[in-house]
Design a protein around this motif. Structure first.
Motif, mmCIF file in Angstrom:
data_model
loop_
_atom_site.group_PDB
_atom_site.id
_atom_site.type_symbol
_atom_site.label_atom_id
_atom_site.label_comp_id
_atom_site.label_asym_id
_atom_site.label_seq_id
_atom_site.Cartn_x
_atom_site.Cartn_y
_atom_site.Cartn_z
ATOM 1 N N LYS A 79 12.573 91.068 -21.357
ATOM 2 C CA LYS A 79 11.350 90.934 -20.570
ATOM 3 C C LYS A 79 11.646 91.295 -19.108
ATOM 4 N N PRO A 80 11.366 92.506 -18.685
ATOM 5 C CA PRO A 80 11.695 92.942 -17.315
ATOM 6 C C PRO A 80 11.171 92.013 -16.227
ATOM 7 N N SER A 81 10.036 91.383 -16.444
ATOM 8 C CA SER A 81 9.444 90.525 -15.416
ATOM 9 C C SER A 81 10.248 89.235 -15.195
ATOM 10 N N ALA A 89 2.720 80.692 -28.883
ATOM 11 C CA ALA A 89 3.774 79.966 -28.175
ATOM 12 C C ALA A 89 4.374 80.842 -27.075
ATOM 13 N N PRO A 90 4.717 80.275 -25.918
ATOM 14 C CA PRO A 90 5.309 81.058 -24.835
ATOM 15 C C PRO A 90 6.587 81.771 -25.278
ATOM 16 N N GLY A 91 6.635 83.079 -25.011
ATOM 17 C CA GLY A 91 7.776 83.892 -25.416
ATOM 18 C C GLY A 91 7.555 84.651 -26.700
ATOM 19 N N GLN A 92 6.528 84.284 -27.462
ATOM 20 C CA GLN A 92 6.253 84.918 -28.748
ATOM 21 C C GLN A 92 5.879 86.388 -28.569
ATOM 22 N N ASP A 93 6.369 87.251 -29.480
ATOM 23 C CA ASP A 93 6.036 88.675 -29.454
ATOM 24 C C ASP A 93 4.651 88.905 -30.045
ATOM 25 N N VAL A 94 3.892 89.771 -29.397
ATOM 26 C CA VAL A 94 2.552 90.100 -29.875
ATOM 27 C C VAL A 94 2.320 91.606 -29.770
ATOM 28 N N GLU A 95 1.299 92.060 -30.471
ATOM 29 C CA GLU A 95 0.908 93.462 -30.427
ATOM 30 C C GLU A 95 -0.609 93.527 -30.255
ATOM 31 N N HIS A 110 2.782 96.503 -27.090
ATOM 32 C CA HIS A 110 3.641 95.330 -27.262
ATOM 33 C C HIS A 110 3.631 94.449 -26.018
ATOM 34 N N GLY A 111 3.651 93.130 -26.235
ATOM 35 C CA GLY A 111 3.714 92.185 -25.131
ATOM 36 C C GLY A 111 4.276 90.861 -25.599
ATOM 37 N N TRP A 112 4.246 89.886 -24.705
ATOM 38 C CA TRP A 112 4.724 88.548 -25.065
ATOM 39 C C TRP A 112 3.835 87.500 -24.411
ATOM 40 N N VAL A 113 3.780 86.328 -25.045
ATOM 41 C CA VAL A 113 2.885 85.261 -24.602
ATOM 42 C C VAL A 113 3.488 84.556 -23.383
ATOM 43 N N GLN A 114 2.719 84.529 -22.283
ATOM 44 C CA GLN A 114 3.148 83.757 -21.114
ATOM 45 C C GLN A 114 2.686 82.315 -21.185
ATOM 46 N N GLY A 115 1.537 82.072 -21.780
ATOM 47 C CA GLY A 115 1.028 80.705 -21.900
ATOM 48 C C GLY A 115 -0.304 80.713 -22.623
ATOM 49 N N SER A 116 -0.731 79.546 -23.076
ATOM 50 C CA SER A 116 -2.016 79.452 -23.752
ATOM 51 C C SER A 116 -2.589 78.059 -23.559
ATOM 52 N N GLY A 117 -3.893 77.944 -23.747
ATOM 53 C CA GLY A 117 -4.582 76.670 -23.609
ATOM 54 C C GLY A 117 -6.066 76.887 -23.436
ATOM 55 N N ARG A 150 -7.666 80.132 -24.637
ATOM 56 C CA ARG A 150 -7.262 81.418 -24.062
ATOM 57 C C ARG A 150 -5.756 81.601 -24.204
ATOM 58 N N VAL A 151 -5.317 82.842 -24.233
ATOM 59 C CA VAL A 151 -3.898 83.159 -24.280
ATOM 60 C C VAL A 151 -3.625 84.277 -23.276
ATOM 61 N N THR A 152 -2.559 84.107 -22.489
ATOM 62 C CA THR A 152 -2.187 85.088 -21.469
ATOM 63 C C THR A 152 -0.984 85.887 -21.955
ATOM 64 N N ILE A 153 -1.111 87.205 -21.925
ATOM 65 C CA ILE A 153 -0.089 88.119 -22.441
ATOM 66 C C ILE A 153 0.399 89.028 -21.319
ATOM 67 N N ARG A 154 1.731 89.217 -21.253
ATOM 68 C CA ARG A 154 2.285 90.245 -20.369
ATOM 69 C C ARG A 154 2.742 91.398 -21.251
ATOM 70 N N PHE A 155 2.245 92.588 -20.967
ATOM 71 C CA PHE A 155 2.555 93.759 -21.771
ATOM 72 C C PHE A 155 3.715 94.531 -21.147
ATOM 73 N N GLU A 156 4.896 94.423 -21.770
ATOM 74 C CA GLU A 156 6.080 95.131 -21.301
ATOM 75 C C GLU A 156 7.090 95.245 -22.432
ATOM 76 N N THR A 157 8.037 96.143 -22.289
ATOM 77 C CA THR A 157 9.080 96.360 -23.288
ATOM 78 C C THR A 157 10.449 96.282 -22.612
ATOM 79 N N PRO A 158 11.532 96.104 -23.385
ATOM 80 C CA PRO A 158 12.856 95.963 -22.773
ATOM 81 C C PRO A 158 13.265 97.124 -21.879
ATOM 82 N N THR A 159 12.850 98.327 -22.207
ATOM 83 C CA THR A 159 13.303 99.502 -21.453
ATOM 84 C C THR A 159 12.273 100.012 -20.452
#
Length: 460
Positions: free
Chosen positions: A24-26, A401-407, A413-420, A423-432
């Motif tokens: 996760k580059p961020s 869940a925070p950290g979970q991979d999503v599409e 591709h992205g990963w879950v930053q948080g939910s509640g 609503r669910v907040t996703i950051r869209f990024e890849t390792p490279t």
């Protein structure tokens, strides 16, 4: 004793958290904490940035959140960790066929048994150091992570050296310097010296390894018993003839604690049991294994020892299933009078899992409780996990869940930053790729789905 420091110990730096940062580059350069995120969650790994706040492994997650409220808190992704571990272990096997993995992120290597064995006999420590530095460079270039390397004449000293090398370093202890290094260390650094043995030695006025080494072996045997006393004395003198073993077919994974004061309160006993079950699961997963039979060991106030076990129809590494079975086994034992020792283990090991439907339902209920626990002010919602009953209906809403991979069908591709609060907040990024953008969706958004982790560099 070897004349050349040809035993290498590799310990990857803050492995789970480092994999998350690389993925996760961020999160690179920021505090990251991996572990169970529910009300009773425990820290599995903390990045070095998080450790500056006092967070460490095996700490209660609630305490970690108080120490580092702005850190990223993520669920473990063991499938990805195993992929990265396999890539690292492959690099070790290029150095020698004798590689002894201790967990996903740690292993011994006998360099003398590999292609550089003959050269080591003549070039000695200089070549051993060069091989260690080359290994660290290869790990960095192949998987983008750092590891610490220790080199010495025995396994024990090689592990001591890698601990001194952390993070991202190399320490070599040459033949003849064993006592020089050991004499400065506390007795707890000796393999086999846990809290109970440490306390026994402390009461005898022995707190440093040099004090243990200076004692006649007979006195240690009197203190600790014949086998344990002789083993501790030999290690204190720097003697360790254990070979590096390439194949170790463990029959069980277990943890136990001996308490200085007998446990009397049932709630306290159950709490200790749940912590032990969590530690056992982390060891099980770190070894890439699962198991069918859960075993609880209890030593009562009168030193009588009982074991109780229960077997599942298929192997599992599910923490909720193992913890629930352990609690049920505890309920079958009379606890009046106090508990001196408590242990949780898993036997019938396999390298795969196939939980039954009840285990799946139980796990989904745990995820619901964890998600509710996450809905605290930091996530913009109220606190208070709901009770879950395995026999009841499962919730219809999806949980993220925070950290979970999503599409996402359009954003990728992205990963879950948080939910509640729906609503669910996703950051869209890849390792490279670069640091990605953040978007928020309804938890039931049909364009959002769970995904597999993307590999790191050469770990595919």
């Amino acid at each position: 004793m070897r004349a050349v420091p040809s035993i290498l110990h590799l310990d990857m730096d803050a492995f789970f958290a480092s994999v998350e940062q690389a993925s996760k580059p961020s999160l690179r350069g920021k505090p990251v904490i991996v572990g169970g995120l529910g009300a009773r969650g425990v820290v599995s790994t903390a990045s070095y940035e998080a450790r500056r706040f006092g967070v460490h492994s095996a700490m209660a997650m609630a305490q970690a959140r108080r120490l580092a409220p702005n850190a990223a808190y993520l669920i473990p992704r063991f499938e990805l960790y195993r992929q990265v571990s396999d890539a690292v272990m492959a690099l070790l096997r290029e150095l020698s066929p004798l590689v002894e993995p201790l967990s996903l992120d740690e292993a011994f290597v006998d360099l003398a048994a590999g292609p550089y064995g003959e050269a080591l006999a003549t070039e000695g420590a200089e070549l051993a150091r060069a091989l260690g530095e080359d290994l660290r460079a290869d790990i960095r270039s192949k998987v983008g992570l750092t590891g610490s390397v220790g080199l010495s004449t025995t396994k024990f000293l090689a592990k001591i050296a890698s601990e001194q090398a952390k993070p991202d370093g190399l320490v070599l202890i040459e033949a003849g310097r064993e006592r020089e290094v050991l004499d400065t260390l506390p007795v707890r650094a000796l393999p086999g010296v846990g809290p109970a043995t440490e306390e026994t030695l402390r009461r005898a006025g022995l707190s440093q390894i040099r004090e243990v080494a200076g004692l006649p072996q007979e006195e240690l045997v009197h203190l600790l018993g014949r086998a344990h006393g002789a083993g501790v004395h030999a290690l204190a003198l720097g003697r360790d003839d254990r070979p590096v073993v390439a194949e170790r077919d463990a029959k069980s994974v277990s943890v136990e604690d001996t308490f200085e004061v007998d446990l009397l309160d049932r709630d306290h006993i159950v709490g200790e049991l749940e912590r032990l079950a969590d530690r056992c699961v982390r060891r099980l997963r770190a070894a890439g294994r699962s198991g069918r039979t859960v075993v609880v060991k209890i030593r009562r106030f009168d030193f009588s020892t009982l074991t109780r076990s229960e077997t599942l129809p298929a192997p599992t590494d599910d923490p909720l299933v193992i913890a629930q079975m352990a609690r049920r086994l505890l309920d079958s034992v009379e606890l009046l009078g106090g508990i001196r020792l408590l242990g949780v283990g898993v036997t019938g090991l396999a390298d795969w899992t196939q939980e039954d439907l009840f285990a799946q339902a139980l796990r989904e209920g745990m995820e619901e409780d964890a998600a509710d626990a996450e809905e605290d002010p930091a996530y913009g919602g109220p606190t208070g996990p709901r009770a879950f009953h395995p026999g009841g209906a499962l919730p219809a809403a999806r949980r993220w869940a925070p950290g979970q991979d999503v599409e996402h069908t359009e954003l990728g591709h992205g990963w879950v930053q948080g939910s509640g609060v729906g609503r669910v907040t996703i950051r869209f990024e890849t390792p490279t790729g670069p640091v990605g953008r953040v978007r928020t969706f309804a938890v039931e958004d049909p364009e959002l789905s769970s995904a597999s982790a993307l590999p790191l560099l050469g770990s595919a």
